[in-house]
Design a protein around this motif. Structure first.
Motif, PDB file in Angstrom:
ATOM      1  N   LEU A  72       0.821  -1.205   0.000  1.00 49.21           N
ATOM      2  CA  LEU A  72       0.000   0.000   0.000  1.00 49.21           C
ATOM      3  C   LEU A  72       0.859   1.260   0.000  1.00 49.21           C
ATOM      4  CD1 LEU A  72      -2.638  -1.054   2.674  1.00 49.21           C
ATOM      5  CD2 LEU A  72      -2.747  -1.339   0.185  1.00 49.21           C
ATOM      6  N   SER A  73       0.279   2.346  -0.485  1.00 48.96           N
ATOM      7  CA  SER A  73       0.935   3.648  -0.418  1.00 48.96           C
ATOM      8  C   SER A  73       1.129   4.025   1.041  1.00 48.96           C
ATOM      9  CB  SER A  73       0.079   4.715  -1.093  1.00 48.96           C
ATOM     10  OG  SER A  73      -0.157   4.373  -2.432  1.00 48.96           O
ATOM     11  N   SER A  74       2.158   4.787   1.316  1.00 44.16           N
ATOM     12  CA  SER A  74       2.437   5.172   2.705  1.00 44.16           C
ATOM     13  C   SER A  74       1.263   5.929   3.315  1.00 44.16           C
ATOM     14  CB  SER A  74       3.721   5.986   2.802  1.00 44.16           C
ATOM     15  OG  SER A  74       3.642   7.138   2.003  1.00 44.16           O
ATOM     16  N   SER A  75       0.572   6.741   2.526  1.00 44.83           N
ATOM     17  CA  SER A  75      -0.582   7.473   3.058  1.00 44.83           C
ATOM     18  C   SER A  75      -1.718   6.524   3.440  1.00 44.83           C
ATOM     19  CB  SER A  75      -1.074   8.519   2.059  1.00 44.83           C
ATOM     20  OG  SER A  75      -1.470   7.909   0.849  1.00 44.83           O
ATOM     21  N   GLU A  76      -1.901   5.451   2.690  1.00 45.95           N
ATOM     22  CA  GLU A  76      -2.940   4.458   3.007  1.00 45.95           C
ATOM     23  C   GLU A  76      -2.571   3.707   4.287  1.00 45.95           C
ATOM     24  OE1 GLU A  76      -6.513   2.136   1.638  1.00 45.95           O
ATOM     25  OE2 GLU A  76      -5.817   4.186   1.545  1.00 45.95           O
ATOM     26  N   ARG A  77      -1.299   3.293   4.411  1.00 47.33           N
ATOM     27  CA  ARG A  77      -0.854   2.617   5.636  1.00 47.33           C
ATOM     28  C   ARG A  77      -1.005   3.542   6.839  1.00 47.33           C
ATOM     29  NH1 ARG A  77       3.378   1.025   2.377  1.00 47.33           N
ATOM     30  NH2 ARG A  77       4.835   2.372   3.501  1.00 47.33           N
ATOM     31  N   GLU A  78      -0.705   4.820   6.646  1.00 45.35           N
ATOM     32  CA  GLU A  78      -0.836   5.782   7.748  1.00 45.35           C
ATOM     33  C   GLU A  78      -2.286   5.890   8.201  1.00 45.35           C
ATOM     34  OE1 GLU A  78      -0.277  10.543   8.439  1.00 45.35           O
ATOM     35  OE2 GLU A  78       1.128   9.523   7.118  1.00 45.35           O
ATOM     36  N   GLN A  79      -3.224   5.934   7.265  1.00 46.79           N
ATOM     37  CA  GLN A  79      -4.647   6.007   7.616  1.00 46.79           C
ATOM     38  C   GLN A  79      -5.087   4.767   8.386  1.00 46.79           C
ATOM     39  OE1 GLN A  79      -6.848   8.559   7.257  1.00 46.79           O
ATOM     40  NE2 GLN A  79      -5.009   9.675   6.676  1.00 46.79           N
ATOM     41  N   ILE A  80      -4.627   3.600   7.956  1.00 49.40           N
ATOM     42  CA  ILE A  80      -4.968   2.353   8.644  1.00 49.40           C
ATOM     43  C   ILE A  80      -4.377   2.364  10.054  1.00 49.40           C
ATOM     44  CG2 ILE A  80      -4.651  -0.161   8.630  1.00 49.40           C
ATOM     45  CD1 ILE A  80      -4.706   0.052   5.517  1.00 49.40           C
TER      46      ILE A  80
END
Length: 87
Positions: A72-80
């Motif tokens: 996943l994109s880092s922004s997606e991992r951050e949201q999770i």
């Protein structure tokens, strides 16, 4: 709680969208305003539920789910991570 760093997978790892679909989620590439994001989405459940399922299994040590998160994109991992705790 043990926090494990996620890294981009190497081409030799065996990630399969077939297994992901069986579990009710998928990974979409080319998302976002610049078509550069990779996101995890629910197929037979909500996106939030898919995030929770994959994050929970990754935290329990599943190599398959850890690899999915690493794609996943880092922004997606951050949201999770913000929603369900450290990955």
């Amino acid at each position: 709680m043990l926090v494990m760093a996620l890294t981009r997978p190497t081409p030799t790892q065996n990630f399969s969208l077939v297994q992901a679909h069986r579990e009710g989620w998928t990974i979409l590439e080319g998302c976002g305003p610049e078509h550069a994001d990779t996101q995890l989405r629910g197929v037979t459940c909500s996106d939030q539920n898919a995030w929770w399922q994959v994050a929970r299994q990754a935290r329990q040590g599943s190599p398959y789910h850890r690899e999915a998160l690493s794609r996943l994109s880092s922004s997606e991992r951050e949201q999770i991570s913000l929603r369900f705790g450290p990955l």
